[in-house]
Design a protein around this motif. Structure first.
Motif, PDB file in Angstrom:
ATOM      1  N   ALA A 181       0.816  -1.215   0.000  1.00  0.00           N
ATOM      2  CA  ALA A 181       0.000   0.000   0.000  1.00  0.00           C
ATOM      3  C   ALA A 181       0.850   1.266   0.000  1.00  0.00           C
ATOM      4  O   ALA A 181       0.402   2.321  -0.460  1.00  0.00           O
ATOM      5  CB  ALA A 181      -0.927   0.001   1.210  1.00  0.00           C
ATOM      6  N   ALA A 182       2.072   1.181   0.496  1.00  0.00           N
ATOM      7  CA  ALA A 182       2.950   2.347   0.535  1.00  0.00           C
ATOM      8  C   ALA A 182       3.769   2.513  -0.744  1.00  0.00           C
ATOM      9  O   ALA A 182       4.568   3.456  -0.852  1.00  0.00           O
ATOM     10  CB  ALA A 182       3.883   2.264   1.737  1.00  0.00           C
ATOM     11  N   ALA A 183       3.589   1.611  -1.702  1.00  0.00           N
ATOM     12  CA  ALA A 183       4.279   1.707  -2.999  1.00  0.00           C
ATOM     13  C   ALA A 183       3.375   1.043  -4.034  1.00  0.00           C
ATOM     14  O   ALA A 183       3.687  -0.018  -4.571  1.00  0.00           O
ATOM     15  CB  ALA A 183       5.649   1.038  -2.952  1.00  0.00           C
ATOM     16  N   LEU A 184       2.248   1.661  -4.312  1.00  0.00           N
ATOM     17  CA  LEU A 184       1.225   1.046  -5.149  1.00  0.00           C
ATOM     18  C   LEU A 184       1.678   0.901  -6.598  1.00  0.00           C
ATOM     19  O   LEU A 184       2.227   1.844  -7.178  1.00  0.00           O
ATOM     20  CB  LEU A 184      -0.060   1.877  -5.094  1.00  0.00           C
ATOM     21  N   ALA A 231      -6.875  -2.232   7.232  1.00  0.00           N
ATOM     22  CA  ALA A 231      -5.492  -2.514   6.850  1.00  0.00           C
ATOM     23  C   ALA A 231      -4.524  -1.391   7.155  1.00  0.00           C
ATOM     24  O   ALA A 231      -3.330  -1.636   7.367  1.00  0.00           O
ATOM     25  CB  ALA A 231      -5.421  -2.834   5.352  1.00  0.00           C
ATOM     26  N   LEU A 232      -4.992  -0.147   7.196  1.00  0.00           N
ATOM     27  CA  LEU A 232      -4.089   0.995   7.272  1.00  0.00           C
ATOM     28  C   LEU A 232      -3.203   0.949   8.509  1.00  0.00           C
ATOM     29  O   LEU A 232      -2.029   1.338   8.464  1.00  0.00           O
ATOM     30  CB  LEU A 232      -4.902   2.292   7.256  1.00  0.00           C
ATOM     31  N   PRO A 283       3.520   0.151   8.273  1.00  0.00           N
ATOM     32  CA  PRO A 283       4.463   0.752   9.232  1.00  0.00           C
ATOM     33  C   PRO A 283       4.396   2.269   9.312  1.00  0.00           C
ATOM     34  O   PRO A 283       4.493   2.853  10.386  1.00  0.00           O
ATOM     35  CB  PRO A 283       5.827   0.266   8.733  1.00  0.00           C
ATOM     36  N   ARG A 284       4.220   2.940   8.175  1.00  0.00           N
ATOM     37  CA  ARG A 284       4.103   4.399   8.136  1.00  0.00           C
ATOM     38  C   ARG A 284       2.834   4.750   7.347  1.00  0.00           C
ATOM     39  O   ARG A 284       2.885   4.933   6.118  1.00  0.00           O
ATOM     40  CB  ARG A 284       5.350   5.028   7.499  1.00  0.00           C
ATOM     41  N   PRO A 285       1.695   4.839   8.046  1.00  0.00           N
ATOM     42  CA  PRO A 285       0.420   5.065   7.346  1.00  0.00           C
ATOM     43  C   PRO A 285       0.422   6.282   6.443  1.00  0.00           C
ATOM     44  O   PRO A 285      -0.238   6.284   5.394  1.00  0.00           O
ATOM     45  CB  PRO A 285      -0.585   5.222   8.500  1.00  0.00           C
ATOM     46  N   GLU A 286       1.170   7.313   6.825  1.00  0.00           N
ATOM     47  CA  GLU A 286       1.174   8.531   6.006  1.00  0.00           C
ATOM     48  C   GLU A 286       1.719   8.268   4.604  1.00  0.00           C
ATOM     49  O   GLU A 286       1.310   8.924   3.634  1.00  0.00           O
ATOM     50  CB  GLU A 286       1.967   9.649   6.693  1.00  0.00           C
ATOM     51  N   ALA A 310      -7.121  13.813  11.047  1.00  0.00           N
ATOM     52  CA  ALA A 310      -5.885  14.557  10.801  1.00  0.00           C
ATOM     53  C   ALA A 310      -5.089  13.954   9.652  1.00  0.00           C
ATOM     54  O   ALA A 310      -4.513  14.672   8.829  1.00  0.00           O
ATOM     55  CB  ALA A 310      -5.042  14.587  12.074  1.00  0.00           C
ATOM     56  N   ALA A 311      -5.058  12.619   9.577  1.00  0.00           N
ATOM     57  CA  ALA A 311      -4.302  11.944   8.524  1.00  0.00           C
ATOM     58  C   ALA A 311      -4.884  12.234   7.149  1.00  0.00           C
ATOM     59  O   ALA A 311      -4.155  12.314   6.157  1.00  0.00           O
ATOM     60  CB  ALA A 311      -4.284  10.440   8.780  1.00  0.00           C
ATOM     61  N   TRP A 312      -6.201  12.398   7.061  1.00  0.00           N
ATOM     62  CA  TRP A 312      -6.846  12.686   5.776  1.00  0.00           C
ATOM     63  C   TRP A 312      -6.730  14.166   5.413  1.00  0.00           C
ATOM     64  O   TRP A 312      -6.712  14.522   4.237  1.00  0.00           O
ATOM     65  CB  TRP A 312      -8.303  12.237   5.824  1.00  0.00           C
ATOM     66  N   SER A 313      -6.647  15.023   6.415  1.00  0.00           N
ATOM     67  CA  SER A 313      -6.525  16.455   6.156  1.00  0.00           C
ATOM     68  C   SER A 313      -5.101  16.844   5.753  1.00  0.00           C
ATOM     69  O   SER A 313      -4.909  17.776   4.957  1.00  0.00           O
ATOM     70  CB  SER A 313      -6.936  17.245   7.398  1.00  0.00           C
ATOM     71  N   ALA A 314      -4.099  16.114   6.274  1.00  0.00           N
ATOM     72  CA  ALA A 314      -2.697  16.481   6.058  1.00  0.00           C
ATOM     73  C   ALA A 314      -2.305  16.567   4.591  1.00  0.00           C
ATOM     74  O   ALA A 314      -1.589  17.500   4.200  1.00  0.00           O
ATOM     75  CB  ALA A 314      -1.780  15.511   6.804  1.00  0.00           C
ATOM     76  N   PRO A 315      -2.715  15.621   3.713  1.00  0.00           N
ATOM     77  CA  PRO A 315      -2.305  15.722   2.306  1.00  0.00           C
ATOM     78  C   PRO A 315      -3.189  16.646   1.473  1.00  0.00           C
ATOM     79  O   PRO A 315      -3.061  16.681   0.249  1.00  0.00           O
ATOM     80  CB  PRO A 315      -2.404  14.278   1.821  1.00  0.00           C
TER      81      PRO A 315
END
Length: 261
Positions: free
Chosen positions: A84-87, A102-103, A107-110, A173-178
């Motif tokens: 998921a971190a390298a789709l 799954a998120l 290891p690093r959800p962001e 917060a995780a969805w707002s950050a990007p």
């Protein structure tokens, strides 16, 4: 800390797969995505969320990505082994990106969320749901409370404190950050009724997931103590059934229409 184990799809189905299917349907309905959209199911597992998409949303196509070959079962979705971190998808190539339960295991959800934003088209939807491990996923809460009472060191494996992303403020917060817009969250609660104590306990012996993987590291005596603590603490009806509930936190947001990449 021992690693969580995600290899055997059948054991996962008995453990939480049967409950995650109910959450998946409620989640897809909440998204209200348009028909004929191109979907990505990141961390697709055994396919509960992909099945809900096909049964509820009328997609044009669904691609499921998961790092575990043992979970990539046959089905209508196109299954891809990946991270998921390298789709393994092009920029802006799908209309909806979803990730179910799954998120928190990334290891690093962001980094995964950044990938979700990259592969979704401008104006597209990015959404996820995770179990409320603190209190809402009651079968696991009962387990960890019993395990910690028997083996205090079990506290270091408890999914509640281990996965801070599984709380509403952290998800928002995780969805707002990007830079996703229209970010919204909701709780999804379902009944989890076990026909008897064995129906509750046996899936914990399957080795799939954080709690079963931890249980497998304990001595037979420790396992027996945990089992009996659970037997005495679970709310058991006169007919032997055990009626609990399971809650998940869901989040969604849109990639701004003018975004590139």
């Amino acid at each position: 800390m021992g690693a969580d184990v995600w290899e055997l799809g059948d054991a996962y189905e008995a453990y939480v797969g049967r409950w995650s299917r109910q959450v998946a349907v409620a989640f897809v309905r909440w998204l209200s995505a348009p028909a004929k959209a191109r979907w990505l199911d990141a961390g697709c597992g055994t396919g509960a969320l992909s099945s809900a998409i096909f049964g509820t949303a009328g997609p044009a196509a669904v691609v499921g990505v998961d790092p575990s070959l043992g979970f990539l079962r046959e089905g209508p979705a196109v299954k891809v082994n990946g991270d998921a971190a390298a789709l393994p998808l092009r920029d802006g190539s799908v209309d909806v990106v979803v990730s179910g339960l799954a998120l928190n295991f990334v290891p690093r959800p962001e980094e995964a969320i950044a990938e979700f934003v990259r592969v979704v088209a401008p104006g597209g939807l990015v959404a996820s749901y995770v179990w409320d491990y603190d209190a809402g996923m009651r079968m696991m809460r009962f387990f960890w409370d019993a395990a910690i009472a028997v083996v205090p060191g079990a506290a270091g494996h408890d999914e509640g404190p281990r996965f801070p992303i599984c709380r509403e403020p952290a998800l928002r917060a995780a969805w707002s950050a990007p830079g996703l817009t229209g970010v919204a969250t909701r709780a999804v609660e379902i009944p989890t009724v076990f026909r008897d104590f064995d129906d509750f306990w046996q899936p914990f012996l399957g080795g799939q997931g954080a709690a079963p993987a931890y249980l497998a590291t304990l001595t037979a005596a420790e396992q027996a103590d945990i089992r009996e603590r659970l037997r005495s603490s679970l709310p058991t009806a006169p007919d032997g059934t055990i009626a609990l509930t399971a809650s998940a936190w869901a989040v969604k947001g849109r990639k701004p229409a003018g975004s590139a990449g």
